[in-house]
Design a protein around this motif. Sequence first.
Motif, PDB file in Angstrom:
ATOM      1  N   MET A   1       6.308   1.717 -10.768  1.00 62.46           N
ATOM      2  CA  MET A   1       5.146   2.249 -10.414  1.00 62.46           C
ATOM      3  C   MET A   1       4.663   3.150 -11.450  1.00 62.46           C
ATOM      4  SD  MET A   1       4.501   4.810  -7.032  1.00 62.46           S
ATOM      5  CE  MET A   1       5.690   6.047  -7.704  1.00 62.46           C
ATOM      6  N   ARG A   2       5.644   3.845 -11.937  1.00 62.08           N
ATOM      7  CA  ARG A   2       5.159   4.880 -13.055  1.00 62.08           C
ATOM      8  C   ARG A   2       4.686   4.105 -14.344  1.00 62.08           C
ATOM      9  NH1 ARG A   2      10.068   7.010 -14.587  1.00 62.08           N
ATOM     10  NH2 ARG A   2      10.903   6.203 -12.862  1.00 62.08           N
ATOM     11  N   ARG A   5       0.785   3.606 -13.897  1.00 57.79           N
ATOM     12  CA  ARG A   5      -0.088   4.437 -13.838  1.00 57.79           C
ATOM     13  C   ARG A   5      -0.643   4.808 -15.357  1.00 57.79           C
ATOM     14  NH1 ARG A   5       3.642   8.483 -10.144  1.00 57.79           N
ATOM     15  NH2 ARG A   5       2.815   7.804  -8.273  1.00 57.79           N
ATOM     16  N   TRP A   9      -3.639   2.325 -12.830  1.00 58.25           N
ATOM     17  CA  TRP A   9      -3.539   2.183 -11.483  1.00 58.25           C
ATOM     18  C   TRP A   9      -3.275   3.629 -10.914  1.00 58.25           C
ATOM     19  CZ3 TRP A   9      -2.052  -2.787  -9.290  1.00 58.25           C
ATOM     20  CH2 TRP A   9      -1.866  -3.995 -10.009  1.00 58.25           C
ATOM     21  N   VAL A  10      -3.782   3.743  -9.828  1.00 57.64           N
ATOM     22  CA  VAL A  10      -3.559   4.930  -9.001  1.00 57.64           C
ATOM     23  C   VAL A  10      -2.618   4.777  -7.666  1.00 57.64           C
ATOM     24  CG1 VAL A  10      -4.670   6.843  -7.828  1.00 57.64           C
ATOM     25  CG2 VAL A  10      -5.745   6.123  -9.681  1.00 57.64           C
ATOM     26  N   ILE A  11      -1.544   5.153  -7.709  1.00 56.56           N
ATOM     27  CA  ILE A  11      -0.669   4.946  -6.569  1.00 56.56           C
ATOM     28  C   ILE A  11      -0.101   6.119  -5.896  1.00 56.56           C
ATOM     29  CG2 ILE A  11       1.611   4.013  -5.811  1.00 56.56           C
ATOM     30  CD1 ILE A  11       1.271   1.945  -8.509  1.00 56.56           C
ATOM     31  N   ASP A  16       0.746  13.331  -2.433  1.00 58.44           N
ATOM     32  CA  ASP A  16      -0.620  13.199  -2.748  1.00 58.44           C
ATOM     33  C   ASP A  16      -1.386  13.055  -1.595  1.00 58.44           C
ATOM     34  OD1 ASP A  16       0.017  13.013  -5.554  1.00 58.44           O
ATOM     35  OD2 ASP A  16       0.767  11.073  -5.580  1.00 58.44           O
ATOM     36  N   GLY A  31      -5.507  -1.033 -11.793  1.00 55.71           N
ATOM     37  CA  GLY A  31      -5.700  -0.838 -13.081  1.00 55.71           C
ATOM     38  C   GLY A  31      -6.017  -2.082 -13.866  1.00 55.71           C
ATOM     39  N   GLY A  43       0.512  -0.152 -20.110  1.00 53.33           N
ATOM     40  CA  GLY A  43       1.609   0.247 -18.822  1.00 53.33           C
ATOM     41  C   GLY A  43       2.987   0.146 -19.145  1.00 53.33           C
ATOM     42  N   LYS A  93       3.123   9.160 -22.788  1.00 52.32           N
ATOM     43  CA  LYS A  93       1.778   9.005 -23.357  1.00 52.32           C
ATOM     44  C   LYS A  93       1.517   9.948 -24.602  1.00 52.32           C
ATOM     45  CE  LYS A  93      -0.119  13.143 -20.354  1.00 52.32           C
ATOM     46  NZ  LYS A  93      -0.702  13.330 -19.235  1.00 52.32           N
ATOM     47  N   GLU A 112       9.293  13.176  -9.424  1.00 50.62           N
ATOM     48  CA  GLU A 112       7.874  13.393  -8.871  1.00 50.62           C
ATOM     49  C   GLU A 112       7.333  14.735  -8.983  1.00 50.62           C
ATOM     50  OE1 GLU A 112       5.368  11.354  -7.864  1.00 50.62           O
ATOM     51  OE2 GLU A 112       6.660   9.768  -8.876  1.00 50.62           O
ATOM     52  N   LYS A 115       5.837  16.141 -12.272  1.00 52.94           N
ATOM     53  CA  LYS A 115       4.432  15.809 -12.332  1.00 52.94           C
ATOM     54  C   LYS A 115       3.605  16.917 -11.576  1.00 52.94           C
ATOM     55  CE  LYS A 115       5.522  11.076 -12.795  1.00 52.94           C
ATOM     56  NZ  LYS A 115       5.635  10.082 -11.995  1.00 52.94           N
TER      57      LYS A 115
END
Length: 184
Positions: A1-2, A5, A9-11, A16, A31, A43, A93, A112, A115
């Motif tokens: 999943m990470r 992002r 991609w928005v998960i 959230d 994405g 990704g 990043k 999580e 973040k």
Amino acid sequence: MRDLRPAGWVILTYRDKPSLQPDQLYLEKIGLPIWEAEHRAAGLRQISAKTRRFVYERDGHMCRRCGVAAGEEYADDPGVHARLTLGHVNPHKSGNGANAEDLITECARCNETVKHLTGVQMTKEQVWDRMKELPLRGKRDLLAWMKVDHRPLSPAEKAWGMYRQLPAAVREELEKDLEALMRS
């Protein structure tokens, strides 16, 4: 999943979107198609099995942030068991790779949470106040951990981390074996 992002991609997780359960995810936006060669670098951050195993073993199969072992129940959240994952020491990043020096073992909850800490992290003064309150032995231990950027685990903690990685049936056998050893 990470890995998705960074590719847009928005998960969402329950942090959230409150209507989700802790084990649910919500795909809000698709994405870049990272399965296509030209988008893969956007990704995927592949961590080899060898590197993953090395980092888990180096960190004693325990979260380096909160100390929980794999499969262990969180003390503040009964019924919820820790799942270990790998986190980057510095965000991916920023150009960091997927080698062991850039990775630490974290439980999914800490991974999580990191973040979501922006703006709620403790201040230097708050941490200093807690450090000053420690007894001398605690201050010495903390300083030693700071110098190596790691809290060394005792032999019992290391054994605990390895034990938690075993299947439940094997753990039950080991518990009985240890009880018998201690009675003799």
